[in-house]
Scaffold this motif. Sequence first.
Motif, PDB file in Angstrom:
ATOM      1  N   ASN A 193       6.566  20.283  15.312  1.00 20.86           N
ATOM      2  CA  ASN A 193       6.495  18.961  15.951  1.00 20.86           C
ATOM      3  C   ASN A 193       5.047  18.506  16.075  1.00 20.86           C
ATOM      4  O   ASN A 193       4.741  17.322  15.920  1.00 20.86           O
ATOM      5  CB  ASN A 193       7.171  18.984  17.318  1.00 20.86           C
ATOM      6  N   LYS A 194       4.135  19.434  16.361  1.00 25.44           N
ATOM      7  CA  LYS A 194       2.711  19.091  16.448  1.00 25.44           C
ATOM      8  C   LYS A 194       2.163  18.714  15.081  1.00 25.44           C
ATOM      9  O   LYS A 194       1.383  17.768  14.959  1.00 25.44           O
ATOM     10  CB  LYS A 194       1.921  20.247  17.060  1.00 25.44           C
ATOM     11  N   VAL A 195       2.579  19.429  14.057  1.00 25.48           N
ATOM     12  CA  VAL A 195       2.156  19.100  12.692  1.00 25.48           C
ATOM     13  C   VAL A 195       2.687  17.717  12.309  1.00 25.48           C
ATOM     14  O   VAL A 195       1.967  16.896  11.735  1.00 25.48           O
ATOM     15  CB  VAL A 195       2.638  20.169  11.688  1.00 25.48           C
ATOM     16  N   GLU A 196       3.921  17.448  12.648  1.00 30.91           N
ATOM     17  CA  GLU A 196       4.529  16.156  12.344  1.00 30.91           C
ATOM     18  C   GLU A 196       3.791  15.015  13.055  1.00 30.91           C
ATOM     19  O   GLU A 196       3.524  13.962  12.467  1.00 30.91           O
ATOM     20  CB  GLU A 196       6.002  16.174  12.753  1.00 30.91           C
ATOM     21  N   ALA A 197       3.416  15.221  14.312  1.00 32.70           N
ATOM     22  CA  ALA A 197       2.665  14.210  15.064  1.00 32.70           C
ATOM     23  C   ALA A 197       1.308  13.970  14.406  1.00 32.70           C
ATOM     24  O   ALA A 197       0.861  12.822  14.285  1.00 32.70           O
ATOM     25  CB  ALA A 197       2.491  14.646  16.523  1.00 32.70           C
ATOM     26  N   TRP A 198       0.652  15.035  13.960  1.00 31.38           N
ATOM     27  CA  TRP A 198      -0.622  14.881  13.266  1.00 31.38           C
ATOM     28  C   TRP A 198      -0.437  14.090  11.983  1.00 31.38           C
ATOM     29  O   TRP A 198      -1.249  13.227  11.660  1.00 31.38           O
ATOM     30  CB  TRP A 198      -1.235  16.253  12.956  1.00 31.38           C
ATOM     31  N   CYS A 199       0.637  14.354  11.249  1.00 32.59           N
ATOM     32  CA  CYS A 199       0.909  13.636   9.997  1.00 32.59           C
ATOM     33  C   CYS A 199       1.105  12.140  10.245  1.00 32.59           C
ATOM     34  O   CYS A 199       0.641  11.311   9.452  1.00 32.59           O
ATOM     35  CB  CYS A 199       2.134  14.213   9.292  1.00 32.59           C
ATOM     36  N   GLU A 200       1.748  11.794  11.334  1.00 35.15           N
ATOM     37  CA  GLU A 200       1.936  10.378  11.667  1.00 35.15           C
ATOM     38  C   GLU A 200       0.591   9.706  11.946  1.00 35.15           C
ATOM     39  O   GLU A 200       0.341   8.584  11.505  1.00 35.15           O
ATOM     40  CB  GLU A 200       2.882  10.235  12.855  1.00 35.15           C
ATOM     41  N   ILE A 201      -0.287  10.393  12.658  1.00 28.52           N
ATOM     42  CA  ILE A 201      -1.634   9.861  12.913  1.00 28.52           C
ATOM     43  C   ILE A 201      -2.391   9.718  11.605  1.00 28.52           C
ATOM     44  O   ILE A 201      -3.032   8.699  11.344  1.00 28.52           O
ATOM     45  CB  ILE A 201      -2.398  10.770  13.902  1.00 28.52           C
ATOM     46  N   TYR A 202      -2.302  10.723  10.758  1.00 30.15           N
ATOM     47  CA  TYR A 202      -2.985  10.686   9.470  1.00 30.15           C
ATOM     48  C   TYR A 202      -2.498   9.516   8.614  1.00 30.15           C
ATOM     49  O   TYR A 202      -3.303   8.788   8.028  1.00 30.15           O
ATOM     50  CB  TYR A 202      -2.781  12.006   8.717  1.00 30.15           C
ATOM     51  N   LEU A 203      -1.192   9.325   8.546  1.00 29.44           N
ATOM     52  CA  LEU A 203      -0.643   8.239   7.725  1.00 29.44           C
ATOM     53  C   LEU A 203      -1.041   6.869   8.262  1.00 29.44           C
ATOM     54  O   LEU A 203      -1.335   5.947   7.484  1.00 29.44           O
ATOM     55  CB  LEU A 203       0.877   8.360   7.620  1.00 29.44           C
ATOM     56  N   ALA A 204      -1.062   6.708   9.570  1.00 30.96           N
ATOM     57  CA  ALA A 204      -1.499   5.442  10.169  1.00 30.96           C
ATOM     58  C   ALA A 204      -2.970   5.197   9.848  1.00 30.96           C
ATOM     59  O   ALA A 204      -3.363   4.075   9.484  1.00 30.96           O
ATOM     60  CB  ALA A 204      -1.266   5.455  11.676  1.00 30.96           C
ATOM     61  N   ASP A 205      -3.794   6.224   9.952  1.00 30.72           N
ATOM     62  CA  ASP A 205      -5.212   6.113   9.638  1.00 30.72           C
ATOM     63  C   ASP A 205      -5.412   5.792   8.160  1.00 30.72           C
ATOM     64  O   ASP A 205      -6.237   4.951   7.803  1.00 30.72           O
ATOM     65  CB  ASP A 205      -5.928   7.416  10.004  1.00 30.72           C
ATOM     66  N   LYS A 206      -4.632   6.413   7.304  1.00 30.80           N
ATOM     67  CA  LYS A 206      -4.716   6.170   5.860  1.00 30.80           C
ATOM     68  C   LYS A 206      -4.366   4.721   5.546  1.00 30.80           C
ATOM     69  O   LYS A 206      -5.050   4.066   4.764  1.00 30.80           O
ATOM     70  CB  LYS A 206      -3.772   7.124   5.127  1.00 30.80           C
ATOM     71  N   ALA A 207      -3.313   4.214   6.153  1.00 30.11           N
ATOM     72  CA  ALA A 207      -2.913   2.820   5.934  1.00 30.11           C
ATOM     73  C   ALA A 207      -4.012   1.869   6.407  1.00 30.11           C
ATOM     74  O   ALA A 207      -4.303   0.861   5.746  1.00 30.11           O
ATOM     75  CB  ALA A 207      -1.599   2.535   6.656  1.00 30.11           C
ATOM     76  N   GLU A 208      -4.613   2.193   7.538  1.00 35.08           N
ATOM     77  CA  GLU A 208      -5.705   1.366   8.064  1.00 35.08           C
ATOM     78  C   GLU A 208      -6.902   1.370   7.110  1.00 35.08           C
ATOM     79  O   GLU A 208      -7.503   0.322   6.849  1.00 35.08           O
ATOM     80  CB  GLU A 208      -6.115   1.880   9.442  1.00 35.08           C
ATOM     81  N   ARG A 209      -7.274   2.529   6.600  1.00 38.59           N
ATOM     82  CA  ARG A 209      -8.382   2.628   5.649  1.00 38.59           C
ATOM     83  C   ARG A 209      -8.091   1.845   4.367  1.00 38.59           C
ATOM     84  O   ARG A 209      -8.965   1.163   3.846  1.00 38.59           O
ATOM     85  CB  ARG A 209      -8.672   4.102   5.295  1.00 38.59           C
ATOM     86  N   GLU A 210      -6.865   1.937   3.880  1.00 39.52           N
ATOM     87  CA  GLU A 210      -6.492   1.214   2.662  1.00 39.52           C
ATOM     88  C   GLU A 210      -6.519  -0.293   2.892  1.00 39.52           C
ATOM     89  O   GLU A 210      -6.957  -1.042   2.026  1.00 39.52           O
ATOM     90  CB  GLU A 210      -5.124   1.667   2.168  1.00 39.52           C
ATOM     91  N   ALA A 211      -6.035  -0.728   4.045  1.00 44.09           N
ATOM     92  CA  ALA A 211      -6.066  -2.162   4.377  1.00 44.09           C
ATOM     93  C   ALA A 211      -7.514  -2.643   4.460  1.00 44.09           C
ATOM     94  O   ALA A 211      -7.848  -3.744   3.994  1.00 44.09           O
ATOM     95  CB  ALA A 211      -5.318  -2.441   5.681  1.00 44.09           C
ATOM     96  N   HIS A 212      -8.367  -1.840   5.074  1.00 45.06           N
ATOM     97  CA  HIS A 212      -9.777  -2.197   5.201  1.00 45.06           C
ATOM     98  C   HIS A 212     -10.434  -2.277   3.824  1.00 45.06           C
ATOM     99  O   HIS A 212     -11.206  -3.213   3.536  1.00 45.06           O
ATOM    100  CB  HIS A 212     -10.491  -1.170   6.081  1.00 45.06           C
ATOM    101  N   ALA A 213     -10.141  -1.328   2.958  1.00 47.56           N
ATOM    102  CA  ALA A 213     -10.701  -1.327   1.598  1.00 47.56           C
ATOM    103  C   ALA A 213     -10.221  -2.532   0.815  1.00 47.56           C
ATOM    104  O   ALA A 213     -10.994  -3.156   0.067  1.00 47.56           O
ATOM    105  CB  ALA A 213     -10.350  -0.040   0.878  1.00 47.56           C
ATOM    106  N   ALA A 214      -8.940  -2.900   0.984  1.00 46.98           N
ATOM    107  CA  ALA A 214      -8.398  -4.071   0.284  1.00 46.98           C
ATOM    108  C   ALA A 214      -9.062  -5.346   0.786  1.00 46.98           C
ATOM    109  O   ALA A 214      -9.362  -6.248  -0.003  1.00 46.98           O
ATOM    110  CB  ALA A 214      -6.892  -4.132   0.470  1.00 46.98           C
ATOM    111  N   ALA A 215      -9.327  -5.432   2.090  1.00 44.46           N
ATOM    112  CA  ALA A 215      -9.979  -6.611   2.655  1.00 44.46           C
ATOM    113  C   ALA A 215     -11.408  -6.737   2.133  1.00 44.46           C
ATOM    114  O   ALA A 215     -11.888  -7.837   1.861  1.00 44.46           O
ATOM    115  CB  ALA A 215      -9.955  -6.547   4.180  1.00 44.46           C
ATOM    116  N   LEU A 216     -12.105  -5.614   1.985  1.00 44.18           N
ATOM    117  CA  LEU A 216     -13.469  -5.639   1.469  1.00 44.18           C
ATOM    118  C   LEU A 216     -13.491  -6.034  -0.005  1.00 44.18           C
ATOM    119  O   LEU A 216     -14.454  -6.641  -0.476  1.00 44.18           O
ATOM    120  CB  LEU A 216     -14.146  -4.272   1.646  1.00 44.18           C
ATOM    121  N   ALA A 217     -12.434  -5.681  -0.744  1.00 43.10           N
ATOM    122  CA  ALA A 217     -12.376  -5.984  -2.175  1.00 43.10           C
ATOM    123  C   ALA A 217     -12.122  -7.463  -2.432  1.00 43.10           C
ATOM    124  O   ALA A 217     -12.434  -7.961  -3.507  1.00 43.10           O
ATOM    125  CB  ALA A 217     -11.291  -5.151  -2.824  1.00 43.10           C
ATOM    126  N   GLU A 218     -11.620  -8.188  -1.458  1.00 40.99           N
ATOM    127  CA  GLU A 218     -11.334  -9.623  -1.642  1.00 40.99           C
ATOM    128  C   GLU A 218     -12.538 -10.468  -1.555  1.00 40.99           C
ATOM    129  O   GLU A 218     -13.580 -10.440  -1.360  1.00 40.99           O
ATOM    130  CB  GLU A 218     -10.326 -10.092  -0.592  1.00 40.99           C
TER     131      GLU A 218
END
Length: 119
Positions: A94-119
Amino acid sequence: MEKSKFGVCPLFTFEKIISGKWMLPVLRRLEQNDGIRFGALLRCFPEITKATLTKQLRRLEEVGFVLREETEGYPRNVAYRLTDVGHEFLHVFNKVEAWCEIYLADKAEREAHAAALAE
């Protein structure tokens, strides 16, 4: 010939225990339904075959995560439940799963930020 690292190396042992497509879903279902019968467990996963579920349950018994309880009589009644070790593993997972959710949210945020910079 290389000696098996199962039971010696903690990370190798962990990987071997959780390997298998159905291992974690079966553990989750057992966590939710203590003492579930084989047929009921099989119905929880329409895509799984009887042979595959049997193999996964035997593996979980072998590593000490699951207890198989069989009652006498006809028809034979077999139920499965998590052992204390199985419950403890799921607390860790359950702790690993919670960490994975944080990681995926952070990854999505980084990708959104990179896409915004590319525009």
